[in-house]
Write a protein that holds these residues in place. Structure first.
Motif, PDB file in Angstrom:
ATOM      1  N   VAL A  81      26.076  -1.684 -35.834  1.00  0.00           N
ATOM      2  CA  VAL A  81      26.676  -1.631 -37.164  1.00  0.00           C
ATOM      3  C   VAL A  81      26.789  -0.184 -37.647  1.00  0.00           C
ATOM      4  CG1 VAL A  81      26.417  -2.303 -39.585  1.00  0.00           C
ATOM      5  CG2 VAL A  81      25.900  -3.946 -37.770  1.00  0.00           C
ATOM      6  N   LYS A  82      25.772   0.617 -37.408  1.00  0.00           N
ATOM      7  CA  LYS A  82      25.797   2.014 -37.847  1.00  0.00           C
ATOM      8  C   LYS A  82      26.876   2.819 -37.124  1.00  0.00           C
ATOM      9  CE  LYS A  82      20.922   2.173 -39.213  1.00  0.00           C
ATOM     10  NZ  LYS A  82      19.576   2.696 -38.909  1.00  0.00           N
ATOM     11  N   VAL A  83      27.039   2.571 -35.829  1.00  0.00           N
ATOM     12  CA  VAL A  83      28.096   3.250 -35.074  1.00  0.00           C
ATOM     13  C   VAL A  83      29.465   2.904 -35.654  1.00  0.00           C
ATOM     14  CG1 VAL A  83      29.304   3.257 -32.855  1.00  0.00           C
ATOM     15  CG2 VAL A  83      26.824   3.530 -32.918  1.00  0.00           C
ATOM     16  N   LEU A  84      29.666   1.634 -35.932  1.00  0.00           N
ATOM     17  CA  LEU A  84      30.953   1.190 -36.471  1.00  0.00           C
ATOM     18  C   LEU A  84      31.174   1.743 -37.879  1.00  0.00           C
ATOM     19  CD1 LEU A  84      30.760  -2.499 -35.231  1.00  0.00           C
ATOM     20  CD2 LEU A  84      32.415  -0.794 -34.439  1.00  0.00           C
ATOM     21  N   ALA A  85      30.137   1.712 -38.699  1.00  0.00           N
ATOM     22  CA  ALA A  85      30.279   2.181 -40.076  1.00  0.00           C
ATOM     23  C   ALA A  85      30.579   3.670 -40.144  1.00  0.00           C
ATOM     24  CB  ALA A  85      29.007   1.863 -40.864  1.00  0.00           C
ATOM     25  N   ALA A  86      30.134   4.424 -39.150  1.00  0.00           N
ATOM     26  CA  ALA A  86      30.371   5.863 -39.129  1.00  0.00           C
ATOM     27  C   ALA A  86      31.769   6.223 -38.645  1.00  0.00           C
ATOM     28  CB  ALA A  86      29.330   6.545 -38.240  1.00  0.00           C
ATOM     29  N   ARG A 136      35.802  -1.827 -43.227  1.00  0.00           N
ATOM     30  CA  ARG A 136      34.641  -2.512 -43.784  1.00  0.00           C
ATOM     31  C   ARG A 136      34.028  -3.420 -42.727  1.00  0.00           C
ATOM     32  NH1 ARG A 136      37.654  -6.822 -47.904  1.00  0.00           N
ATOM     33  NH2 ARG A 136      38.844  -7.893 -46.264  1.00  0.00           N
ATOM     34  N   ILE A 137      32.782  -3.812 -42.994  1.00  0.00           N
ATOM     35  CA  ILE A 137      32.010  -4.644 -42.080  1.00  0.00           C
ATOM     36  C   ILE A 137      31.320  -5.718 -42.908  1.00  0.00           C
ATOM     37  CG2 ILE A 137      30.085  -4.692 -40.435  1.00  0.00           C
ATOM     38  CD1 ILE A 137      30.669  -1.638 -40.016  1.00  0.00           C
ATOM     39  N   PHE A 138      31.400  -6.965 -42.470  1.00  0.00           N
ATOM     40  CA  PHE A 138      30.732  -8.049 -43.178  1.00  0.00           C
ATOM     41  C   PHE A 138      29.501  -8.517 -42.407  1.00  0.00           C
ATOM     42  CE2 PHE A 138      35.075  -9.527 -44.958  1.00  0.00           C
ATOM     43  CZ  PHE A 138      34.945  -8.703 -46.053  1.00  0.00           C
ATOM     44  N   ILE A 139      28.352  -8.527 -43.068  1.00  0.00           N
ATOM     45  CA  ILE A 139      27.173  -9.261 -42.619  1.00  0.00           C
ATOM     46  C   ILE A 139      26.510  -9.818 -43.874  1.00  0.00           C
ATOM     47  CG2 ILE A 139      26.776  -7.908 -40.517  1.00  0.00           C
ATOM     48  CD1 ILE A 139      24.503  -6.484 -41.980  1.00  0.00           C
ATOM     49  N   GLU A 140      25.545 -10.700 -43.704  1.00  0.00           N
ATOM     50  CA  GLU A 140      24.865 -11.275 -44.862  1.00  0.00           C
ATOM     51  C   GLU A 140      23.997 -10.216 -45.555  1.00  0.00           C
ATOM     52  OE1 GLU A 140      25.056 -14.766 -46.139  1.00  0.00           O
ATOM     53  OE2 GLU A 140      26.873 -14.203 -45.032  1.00  0.00           O
ATOM     54  N   LYS A 167      21.656  -6.915 -44.273  1.00  0.00           N
ATOM     55  CA  LYS A 167      21.948  -5.524 -44.631  1.00  0.00           C
ATOM     56  C   LYS A 167      20.656  -4.829 -45.053  1.00  0.00           C
ATOM     57  CE  LYS A 167      24.700  -2.552 -47.640  1.00  0.00           C
ATOM     58  NZ  LYS A 167      25.866  -2.406 -48.546  1.00  0.00           N
ATOM     59  N   THR A 168      19.833  -5.517 -45.812  1.00  0.00           N
ATOM     60  CA  THR A 168      18.550  -4.945 -46.236  1.00  0.00           C
ATOM     61  C   THR A 168      17.587  -4.854 -45.066  1.00  0.00           C
ATOM     62  OG1 THR A 168      18.835  -5.823 -48.469  1.00  0.00           O
ATOM     63  CG2 THR A 168      16.600  -5.248 -47.797  1.00  0.00           C
ATOM     64  N   ARG A 169      17.456  -5.924 -44.348  1.00  0.00           N
ATOM     65  CA  ARG A 169      16.481  -6.003 -43.246  1.00  0.00           C
ATOM     66  C   ARG A 169      16.756  -4.973 -42.155  1.00  0.00           C
ATOM     67  NH1 ARG A 169      15.667 -11.727 -40.157  1.00  0.00           N
ATOM     68  NH2 ARG A 169      14.866 -10.970 -38.163  1.00  0.00           N
ATOM     69  N   LEU A 170      18.030  -4.686 -41.894  1.00  0.00           N
ATOM     70  CA  LEU A 170      18.393  -3.768 -40.821  1.00  0.00           C
ATOM     71  C   LEU A 170      18.504  -2.317 -41.290  1.00  0.00           C
ATOM     72  CD1 LEU A 170      21.081  -5.919 -38.949  1.00  0.00           C
ATOM     73  CD2 LEU A 170      18.644  -5.677 -38.443  1.00  0.00           C
ATOM     74  N   GLY A 171      18.136  -2.048 -42.526  1.00  0.00           N
ATOM     75  CA  GLY A 171      18.147  -0.672 -43.012  1.00  0.00           C
ATOM     76  C   GLY A 171      19.537  -0.123 -43.249  1.00  0.00           C
ATOM     77  N   LEU A 172      20.437  -0.966 -43.785  1.00  0.00           N
ATOM     78  CA  LEU A 172      21.832  -0.578 -43.954  1.00  0.00           C
ATOM     79  C   LEU A 172      22.242  -0.476 -45.425  1.00  0.00           C
ATOM     80  CD1 LEU A 172      23.230  -3.025 -41.236  1.00  0.00           C
ATOM     81  CD2 LEU A 172      22.896  -0.558 -40.966  1.00  0.00           C
ATOM     82  N   LYS A 178      30.266   0.691 -46.383  1.00  0.00           N
ATOM     83  CA  LYS A 178      31.243  -0.155 -45.694  1.00  0.00           C
ATOM     84  C   LYS A 178      30.687  -1.533 -45.355  1.00  0.00           C
ATOM     85  CE  LYS A 178      33.851   3.532 -43.362  1.00  0.00           C
ATOM     86  NZ  LYS A 178      34.269   4.059 -42.037  1.00  0.00           N
ATOM     87  N   VAL A 179      29.363  -1.653 -45.346  1.00  0.00           N
ATOM     88  CA  VAL A 179      28.732  -2.921 -44.990  1.00  0.00           C
ATOM     89  C   VAL A 179      28.646  -3.777 -46.241  1.00  0.00           C
ATOM     90  CG1 VAL A 179      26.694  -4.014 -44.001  1.00  0.00           C
ATOM     91  CG2 VAL A 179      27.438  -1.775 -43.167  1.00  0.00           C
TER      92      VAL A 179
END
Length: 225
Positions: A176-181, A187-191, A195-200, A205-206
């Motif tokens: 996700v970080k590679v894509l967001a950069a 934009r990127i969709f996840i729950e 987003k919180t749990r993965l440090g995003l 964009k997430v």
């Protein structure tokens, strides 16, 4: 029989990520669309080759370049890591691509999460053969974004607590970080709980797709500019 079973499983899905029937035949894809690689053993590959057979593996040329670059970055960080795609777009170049709320024009693709078994050993592919529905639910009910449920068939149940898989947080967060950069990613969709749990939380964009859409705790939805 096995191929038929896989196809039926693909067609039986519902919600944002429910593959529909093969699109009307076309002599060639819409202008600017290219097919994602279909070799199941490649570094960038379909989670299930049924997506290729159903012609739901097309993206804009820019999207293919984004995924190729992301694959290279993931392999540099995690040797042997692959990027597996799920539904992209059909060759018609028209949006939406039912039953998705978007897709179809080559600017969207769903990517598989990375998983480990209960002992922490990385899994080569998602636990479900079609790639979707290996949900990673919130750890606390208070973190659930759509406590009142989702619309229609998008309201999918959590997997059992004793499921054989768990989310590979390190590799999924890295992708996700590679894509967001990448400036080519819109934009990127996840729950939200992921987003919180993965440090995003600092990655603008997430985003959350909303309760009208399917769950995004089993895949990453990516939009390209």
């Amino acid at each position: 029989m096995k191929r038929l079973a896989v196809t039926l499983a693909l067609l039986a899905l519902a919600g944002c990520h429910a593959p529909g029937a093969r699109p009307p035949a076309a002599d060639r894809p819409a202008k600017g669309l290219v097919a994602l690689p279909c070799a199941g053993s490649g570094a960038l590959a379909p989670a299930n080759t049924g997506y290729c057979r159903l012609q739901r593996n097309y993206v804009a040329a820019k999207g293919l370049a984004v995924l190729q670059d992301a694959t290279t970055a993931m392999q540099a960080k995690f040797p042997g890591a692959r990027v597996l795609y799920l539904e992209a777009s059909w060759p018609l170049g028209k949006r939406p691509m039912p039953p998705h709320l978007s897709h179809g024009d080559g600017r969207e693709v769903d990517l598989a999460f990375y998983y480990v078994d209960r002992a922490g050993k990385p899994l080569a592919k998602p636990p479900r053969s079609w790639g979707y529905e290996a949900f990673e639910p919130p750890r606390r009910e208070a973190e659930r974004a759509c406590a009142g449920g989702r619309r229609g068939k998008n309201d999918r149940p959590d997997p059992p607590r004793d499921r054989a898989w768990r989310l590979d947080e390190a590799r999924t967060a890295a992708l996700v970080k590679v894509l967001a950069a990448d400036p080519r990613v819109r934009r990127i969709f996840i729950e939200p709980h992921l987003k919180t749990r993965l440090g995003l939380t600092t990655y603008g964009k997430v985003r959350f797709a909303g309760c009208q859409a399917a769950r995004h705790d089993d895949h990453i939805h990516v939009d390209f500019f």
